[in-house]
Design a protein around this motif. Structure first.
Motif, PDB file in Angstrom:
ATOM      1  N   TYR A 172      -3.497   3.950   3.130  1.00  0.00           N
ATOM      2  CA  TYR A 172      -3.356   5.302   3.657  1.00  0.00           C
ATOM      3  C   TYR A 172      -4.440   6.205   3.063  1.00  0.00           C
ATOM      4  O   TYR A 172      -4.908   5.981   1.951  1.00  0.00           O
ATOM      5  CB  TYR A 172      -1.982   5.888   3.299  1.00  0.00           C
ATOM      6  N   ARG A 173      -4.783   7.211   3.841  1.00  0.00           N
ATOM      7  CA  ARG A 173      -5.649   8.277   3.324  1.00  0.00           C
ATOM      8  C   ARG A 173      -4.886   9.583   3.405  1.00  0.00           C
ATOM      9  O   ARG A 173      -4.280   9.910   4.422  1.00  0.00           O
ATOM     10  CB  ARG A 173      -6.953   8.379   4.124  1.00  0.00           C
ATOM     11  N   ALA A 174      -4.930  10.343   2.307  1.00  0.00           N
ATOM     12  CA  ALA A 174      -4.190  11.603   2.231  1.00  0.00           C
ATOM     13  C   ALA A 174      -5.135  12.765   2.001  1.00  0.00           C
ATOM     14  O   ALA A 174      -6.100  12.661   1.239  1.00  0.00           O
ATOM     15  CB  ALA A 174      -3.168  11.535   1.098  1.00  0.00           C
ATOM     16  N   GLU A 175      -4.850  13.864   2.677  1.00  0.00           N
ATOM     17  CA  GLU A 175      -5.530  15.130   2.384  1.00  0.00           C
ATOM     18  C   GLU A 175      -4.577  15.946   1.531  1.00  0.00           C
ATOM     19  O   GLU A 175      -3.424  16.174   1.913  1.00  0.00           O
ATOM     20  CB  GLU A 175      -5.865  15.874   3.677  1.00  0.00           C
ATOM     21  N   ILE A 176      -5.044  16.365   0.367  1.00  0.00           N
ATOM     22  CA  ILE A 176      -4.177  17.004  -0.626  1.00  0.00           C
ATOM     23  C   ILE A 176      -4.820  18.279  -1.158  1.00  0.00           C
ATOM     24  O   ILE A 176      -6.020  18.528  -0.913  1.00  0.00           O
ATOM     25  CB  ILE A 176      -3.876  16.048  -1.808  1.00  0.00           C
TER      26      ILE A 176
ATOM     27  N   LYS B 232       4.106  -3.108   0.994  1.00  0.00           N
ATOM     28  CA  LYS B 232       4.984  -3.296   2.145  1.00  0.00           C
ATOM     29  C   LYS B 232       4.776  -2.163   3.138  1.00  0.00           C
ATOM     30  O   LYS B 232       4.403  -1.048   2.744  1.00  0.00           O
ATOM     31  CB  LYS B 232       6.448  -3.315   1.687  1.00  0.00           C
ATOM     32  N   PRO B 233       5.034  -2.402   4.413  1.00  0.00           N
ATOM     33  CA  PRO B 233       4.899  -1.322   5.395  1.00  0.00           C
ATOM     34  C   PRO B 233       6.021  -0.292   5.244  1.00  0.00           C
ATOM     35  O   PRO B 233       7.195  -0.657   5.102  1.00  0.00           O
ATOM     36  CB  PRO B 233       4.997  -2.047   6.738  1.00  0.00           C
ATOM     37  N   VAL B 234       5.670   0.977   5.203  1.00  0.00           N
ATOM     38  CA  VAL B 234       6.624   2.071   5.177  1.00  0.00           C
ATOM     39  C   VAL B 234       6.154   3.075   6.220  1.00  0.00           C
ATOM     40  O   VAL B 234       4.954   3.376   6.289  1.00  0.00           O
ATOM     41  CB  VAL B 234       6.699   2.747   3.790  1.00  0.00           C
ATOM     42  N   CYS B 235       7.073   3.589   7.022  1.00  0.00           N
ATOM     43  CA  CYS B 235       6.634   4.489   8.099  1.00  0.00           C
ATOM     44  C   CYS B 235       5.992   5.738   7.511  1.00  0.00           C
ATOM     45  O   CYS B 235       6.407   6.243   6.467  1.00  0.00           O
ATOM     46  CB  CYS B 235       7.802   4.840   9.017  1.00  0.00           C
ATOM     47  N   GLN B 236       4.974   6.224   8.210  1.00  0.00           N
ATOM     48  CA  GLN B 236       4.152   7.330   7.706  1.00  0.00           C
ATOM     49  C   GLN B 236       4.960   8.574   7.350  1.00  0.00           C
ATOM     50  O   GLN B 236       4.755   9.152   6.275  1.00  0.00           O
ATOM     51  CB  GLN B 236       3.048   7.659   8.735  1.00  0.00           C
ATOM     52  N   PRO B 237       5.916   9.016   8.180  1.00  0.00           N
ATOM     53  CA  PRO B 237       6.686  10.217   7.791  1.00  0.00           C
ATOM     54  C   PRO B 237       7.469  10.031   6.495  1.00  0.00           C
ATOM     55  O   PRO B 237       7.595  10.959   5.703  1.00  0.00           O
ATOM     56  CB  PRO B 237       7.632  10.416   8.989  1.00  0.00           C
ATOM     57  N   GLU B 238       7.987   8.816   6.265  1.00  0.00           N
ATOM     58  CA  GLU B 238       8.740   8.569   5.034  1.00  0.00           C
ATOM     59  C   GLU B 238       7.830   8.611   3.815  1.00  0.00           C
ATOM     60  O   GLU B 238       8.180   9.177   2.778  1.00  0.00           O
ATOM     61  CB  GLU B 238       9.465   7.221   5.105  1.00  0.00           C
ATOM     62  N   VAL B 239       6.636   8.016   3.922  1.00  0.00           N
ATOM     63  CA  VAL B 239       5.670   8.069   2.823  1.00  0.00           C
ATOM     64  C   VAL B 239       5.328   9.524   2.522  1.00  0.00           C
ATOM     65  O   VAL B 239       5.302   9.959   1.355  1.00  0.00           O
ATOM     66  CB  VAL B 239       4.390   7.282   3.178  1.00  0.00           C
TER      67      VAL B 239
ATOM     68  N   ASN C  35       5.469  13.898  -1.180  1.00  0.00           N
ATOM     69  CA  ASN C  35       5.388  15.360  -1.285  1.00  0.00           C
ATOM     70  C   ASN C  35       6.512  15.915  -2.147  1.00  0.00           C
ATOM     71  O   ASN C  35       6.330  16.894  -2.884  1.00  0.00           O
ATOM     72  CB  ASN C  35       5.451  15.985   0.116  1.00  0.00           C
ATOM     73  N   ALA C  36       7.668  15.280  -2.091  1.00  0.00           N
ATOM     74  CA  ALA C  36       8.824  15.768  -2.860  1.00  0.00           C
ATOM     75  C   ALA C  36       8.630  15.606  -4.360  1.00  0.00           C
ATOM     76  O   ALA C  36       9.318  16.257  -5.158  1.00  0.00           O
ATOM     77  CB  ALA C  36      10.082  15.025  -2.412  1.00  0.00           C
ATOM     78  N   GLN C  37       7.696  14.751  -4.781  1.00  0.00           N
ATOM     79  CA  GLN C  37       7.501  14.466  -6.204  1.00  0.00           C
ATOM     80  C   GLN C  37       6.252  15.132  -6.779  1.00  0.00           C
ATOM     81  O   GLN C  37       5.882  14.860  -7.921  1.00  0.00           O
ATOM     82  CB  GLN C  37       7.420  12.949  -6.423  1.00  0.00           C
ATOM     83  N   LEU C  38       5.629  16.004  -6.004  1.00  0.00           N
ATOM     84  CA  LEU C  38       4.409  16.664  -6.479  1.00  0.00           C
ATOM     85  C   LEU C  38       4.741  18.008  -7.113  1.00  0.00           C
ATOM     86  O   LEU C  38       5.581  18.747  -6.601  1.00  0.00           O
ATOM     87  CB  LEU C  38       3.430  16.864  -5.324  1.00  0.00           C
TER      88      LEU C  38
ATOM     89  N   LYS D  92      -1.109  17.545   2.580  1.00  0.00           N
ATOM     90  CA  LYS D  92      -1.319  18.284   3.829  1.00  0.00           C
ATOM     91  C   LYS D  92      -1.286  17.370   5.051  1.00  0.00           C
ATOM     92  O   LYS D  92      -0.719  17.700   6.089  1.00  0.00           O
ATOM     93  CB  LYS D  92      -2.655  19.021   3.793  1.00  0.00           C
ATOM     94  N   GLU D  93      -1.920  16.213   4.918  1.00  0.00           N
ATOM     95  CA  GLU D  93      -1.997  15.300   6.062  1.00  0.00           C
ATOM     96  C   GLU D  93      -2.106  13.868   5.538  1.00  0.00           C
ATOM     97  O   GLU D  93      -2.672  13.626   4.468  1.00  0.00           O
ATOM     98  CB  GLU D  93      -3.211  15.633   6.938  1.00  0.00           C
ATOM     99  N   LEU D  94      -1.563  12.926   6.301  1.00  0.00           N
ATOM    100  CA  LEU D  94      -1.559  11.522   5.887  1.00  0.00           C
ATOM    101  C   LEU D  94      -1.835  10.657   7.112  1.00  0.00           C
ATOM    102  O   LEU D  94      -1.213  10.827   8.156  1.00  0.00           O
ATOM    103  CB  LEU D  94      -0.194  11.165   5.289  1.00  0.00           C
ATOM    104  N   ARG D  95      -2.781   9.728   6.960  1.00  0.00           N
ATOM    105  CA  ARG D  95      -3.088   8.809   8.054  1.00  0.00           C
ATOM    106  C   ARG D  95      -3.222   7.391   7.511  1.00  0.00           C
ATOM    107  O   ARG D  95      -3.735   7.187   6.404  1.00  0.00           O
ATOM    108  CB  ARG D  95      -4.401   9.194   8.749  1.00  0.00           C
ATOM    109  N   GLU D  96      -2.760   6.445   8.302  1.00  0.00           N
ATOM    110  CA  GLU D  96      -2.926   5.050   7.928  1.00  0.00           C
ATOM    111  C   GLU D  96      -4.358   4.625   8.213  1.00  0.00           C
ATOM    112  O   GLU D  96      -4.948   5.008   9.241  1.00  0.00           O
ATOM    113  CB  GLU D  96      -1.951   4.163   8.686  1.00  0.00           C
TER     114      GLU D  96
END
Length: 872
Positions: free
Chosen positions: A649-653, A717-724, A729-732, A739-743
């Motif tokens: 995954y790539r995340a914009e933070i 393991k595969p985890v759906c993008q909204p769950e990731v 985000n809840a632990q930051l 801000k945004e997350l893409r596989e």
């Protein structure tokens, strides 16, 4: 509330020491509490944050709805300079409130050489140093920690002390404060202190007056208050399972001395080493149940995100359920890459199977403490270990692949001779030779660290005269001369510092004026060798007319009154005298925990008992042997030898204002712990020390925020993008936001290699002429070449800044100051920092600003004109 200017934090080393806001830090509304309690360890942040005792008290107090506990540590010298110059009072980390506004201010007194920092912190807070000079508007100054078993040298600076284990006492004190305030502060400061006399384990120095004879020898403490007790026994937690430890450990933004979870297995030690004050003062041994410890470990990992846990106690390997506990913890956390360590291993209870099992995740060297170089002297101090124990332990370790060993010793112990000193060198050489014998080659590294012995109150050696500096140094040189093997590294303590420690360890109230004088003349951070000022201390003793030798070198009479007799850990003097006599005979005393009672008096005096589960359990070795073979971690479904299937995954933070003064490395670590707390199936590298597969784009400079940073990470393991997205985000912490997350599909270049452009906004205070500012910026833009001289601690370098400017600098004057926009090119060979461009414009083109005050934000990172997240 204290507001720290950007300029202040930009000027100091490690500004995140002072910003607060860490994960699990507790910030309460002062209008909704009845008592405010500041907690301090009078040393720098990274030392104070590593103290388990203070963390326990922070948790205990903040679990009370009507109490707000906050932290404060000693500002480093650079920050102190800024604070004094700008008249910034010392403040708490949680709410940045001046310390003078708190009801109570507690200091954890870990050892004597931090006393000068106590005075320095009081002074920085604007609180009178002498307790007698404080009025009703000032906080009550409280002391606790190991030094409470002789606080007479600092008694005049404190309002009261908590003797012993404080997690229950601090809550009682906070409630007493709330009641006193509700009653209209009846009787003023003295009225509150009199209320404390009804609590166990509280010593109020102002209710006692020391008496001396005509020759100046200490006689006694005369009680000045009717209810003042003649002897104050320590507080003790009778059942460790009933006393909560740290539930939500604060996770610092920066690296600290012990940056890991600490799981306290049990409290107390019954080995009976005669030099060890902790061994007496924390008696009796009281274990936690294995069930409780496993639940605590699970909670601590989940709530902190740490991947390293230290199983702590005075002698951790003595925990009777240790083998079972380690087996269960290793099984519980086998897929979470949590490593475990035992910080205090005794040679005679060392198990190579246990050490091997615990270091499956991360392997390090081994540390043992023979304490003395000969068996004769080890018997004098009742160490109870032999050379054979050490050789067996080292031999087992060498056969299993270890090749680094640290050995701790003391110098200046009672009855020590030159033969004992030389024995240290001989013992270290035998360890080196053992490795060569077992492995058939050289390659071991043996480090010996030798401390100068400081006699402490409530030990059998409390009457012993400490060696003078010159004799310590002679023995250090003797040992150095007998270490001839290059595989041995010799480290030793500064004898000058140890002698001052020895003076204050067994001093009386007359030393208060010496401490005050030394502090007034510049003494601070005395435990730091590069800041310790020995001449300042010698001059302080001379100015005050106090003879150091009277306190530390003099052999005390067994019948003379001792200043520390007022605060007791519960031990009987008769026991200490018996142990002194046995030491002189070289006779051993049995471990009372597993053998017969040694009649020290602590259990009956305090009404507490040993809690030990040894009778219910097999030995540690037997526990380990049951499952000694490590279990294989989960294998990839593709099977051995085939590449793993990973999900990238790539995340914009963001890196917001709350994290402006967090370094890039600490910012990255913040996310690693958030991943752990989020319980995502993170992928790890495959190697000796596996690390999480997370990569960041171009690093931000300290003091710069960002609206768009980028991070790549991989899952097993595969985890759906909204769950990731939601779980991470809840632990930051505040300031970090996903801000945004893409596989990421297919093979991609490294994130660092994709960034070729960074856009910044700079806002700097400005009250000059806008036209002049525009001329300066235009002159920079028009210049074909502008050189900036970058100076770092390691080198100087010339940078031609214009080659890195993608577009001209744009400037405009706003209500908040001068705003500049910069578009900077990033190349594989380097780039330029926006503050360097600003400095160049200011210095070379007469832009009237102070570049050091600029607030810088990175607005975005790009590759080929696209946001980096758009490249996947």
């Amino acid at each position: 509330m204290i507001r720290l200017d950007h300029e202040v934090l930009q000027n100091v080393l490690k500004p995140s020491r002072y910003t607060g806001g860490e994960w699990n830090a507790v910030k309460k509304d002062w209008d909704k509490v009845d008592c405010t309690f500041a907690l301090s360890l009078p040393d720098v942040y990274e030392v104070g944050m590593s103290n388990l005792g203070l963390a326990i008290l922070y948790d205990a107090l903040n679990r009370q709805k009507n109490v707000a506990a906050e932290r404060v540590y000693a500002p480093w010298t650079d920050m102190e300079k800024e604070m004094r110059e700008r008249k910034i009072p010392l403040f708490s980390l949680e709410t940045h409130t001046e310390l003078s506004a708190f009801d109570l201010w507690g200091f954890s007194l870990q050892y004597e050489m931090i006393y000068s920092n106590v005075l320095n912190m009081l002074d920085l807070a604007g609180v009178p140093l002498w307790a007698k000079d404080r009025d009703d508007t000032m906080p009550f100054i409280v002391g606790g920690g190991p030094c409470v078993y002789n606080v007479e040298p600092i008694a005049d600076f404190f309002d009261f002390f908590i003797v012993g284990e404080a997690e229950e006492a601090v809550v009682e004190i906070a409630n007493a404060m709330a009641a006193w305030k509700k009653d209209g502060r009846q009787g003023g400061r003295r009225g509150f202190l009199k209320r404390l006399l009804t609590l166990d384990g509280i010593y109020v120095p102002s209710f006692y007056e020391p008496q001396y004879d005509a020759a100046g020898n200490y006689l006694s403490l005369k009680a000045l208050e009717e209810k003042a007790k003649p002897l104050i026994f320590k507080r003790v937690c009778r059942d460790m399972d009933e006393v909560p430890s740290v539930e939500k450990p604060i996770v610092p933004f920066m690296d600290i001395v012990h940056n890991r979870i600490m799981l306290e297995l049990f409290r107390g030690c019954s080995r009976g080493c005669r030099f060890c004050q902790a061994g007496i003062c924390y008696r009796p041994a009281r274990e936690r149940t294995e069930k409780n410890l496993k639940a605590m470990a699970r909670s601590l990992v989940d709530k902190s995100g740490y991947d390293e846990m230290s199983l702590t106690s005075l002698s951790s390997a003595d925990y009777s359920c240790l083998g079972n506990l380690v087996n269960d913890l290793m099984e519980e956390f086998k897929n979470e890459k949590v490593s475990f360590s035992l910080p205090s291993l005794r040679i005679d209870s060392f198990s190579i199977e246990l050490a091997h099992k615990m270091q499956q995740v991360r392997k390090s060297g081994l540390t043992f403490a023979p304490e003395a170089g000969t068996q004769r002297l080890r018997d004098v101090i009742n160490k109870g270990v032999t050379e054979e124990n050490l050789m067996n332990a080292c031999g087992s370790a060498f056969r299993q692949g270890w090749k680094q060993v640290k050995l701790y010793f003391m110098m200046g112990l009672p009855t020590e001779t030159d033969e004992d000193i030389i024995g240290i060198a001989k013992l270290a050489k035998k360890v080196v030779d053992l490795y060569t014998e077992i492995k058939g080659r050289r390659g071991v590294k043996v480090t010996i660290s030798v401390a100068c012995f400081v006699p402490k109150p409530y030990t059998p050696f409390q009457w012993f005269g400490q060696l003078p500096i010159a004799e310590f140094e002679r023995r250090q040189q003797l040992l150095k001369e007998h270490i001839t093997d290059r595989a041995i590294t010799f480290n030793y303590h500064d004898a000058r510092l140890s002698v001052i420690e020895g003076v204050f360890a067994r001093g009386d109230r007359r030393l208060a004026k010496v401490l005050y004088q030394a502090w007034a003349d510049g003494a601070k951070f005395d435990g730091w060798s590069d800041l310790y000022q020995h001449d300042t201390w010698l001059e302080a003793f001379e100015k005050c007319g106090v003879d150091m030798k009277y306190y530390n070198e003099r052999q005390r009479d067994f019948n003379e009154p001792l200043p520390w007799d007022i605060t007791s850990p519960g031990v009987n003097k008769e026991f200490l005298l018996r142990e002194w006599k046995k030491a002189m005979e070289g006779a051993l005393t049995e471990d009372c925990r597993r053998g017969k009672c040694s009649a020290c008096g602590i259990c009956p005096n305090l009404g507490v008992h040993v809690i030990d589960y040894a009778k219910e359990n097999p030995t540690v070795a037997e526990q380990i042997a049951k499952v000694a073979a490590p279990k294989n971690p989960e294998k990839d479904p593709k099977g051995p030898g085939k590449p793993r299937t990973l999900y990238k995954y790539r995340a914009e933070i963001t890196k917001g204002e709350e994290l402006r003064y967090v370094s890039h490395l600490d910012y990255a670590n913040l996310f690693l712990r958030a991943f752990d707390r989020a319980k995502l199936p993170m992928a790890y590298s495959e190697g000796f020390n596996p690390h999480m597969k997370v990569a960041f784009a171009s690093a931000l400079s300290l003091g710069v925020t960002s609206e768009a940073e980028y991070m790549d990470f991989e899952l097993l393991k595969p985890v759906c993008q909204p769950e990731v997205f939601d779980r991470l985000n809840a632990q930051l912490p505040p300031g970090a936001k996903l801000k945004e997350l893409r596989e990421v599909h297919g093979k991609q270049p490294a994130l660092m290699a994709q960034a070729d452009e960074a856009r910044y906004t700079l806002l700097v205070p400005f009250d000059g002429d806008e036209a002049a500012a525009q001329r300066a910026v235009k002159a920079y833009n028009d210049a074909p070449e502008v050189i900036f001289h970058r100076v770092t601690p390691k080198k100087k370098r010339e940078i031609e800044t214009k080659q890195y400017m993608k577009k001209p600098v744009v400037a405009e004057v706003t209500n908040d100051g001068l705003k500049l926009a910069m578009d900077i090119v990033i190349t594989q060979s380097g780039s330029v920092k926006p503050v360097e461009v600003l400095r160049a414009i200011a210095e070379q083109f007469a832009l009237p600003v102070d570049a050091g005050q600029a607030l810088i934000t990175r607005n975005g990172l790009f590759g080929h004109g696209k946001r980096l997240i758009e490249l996947v």
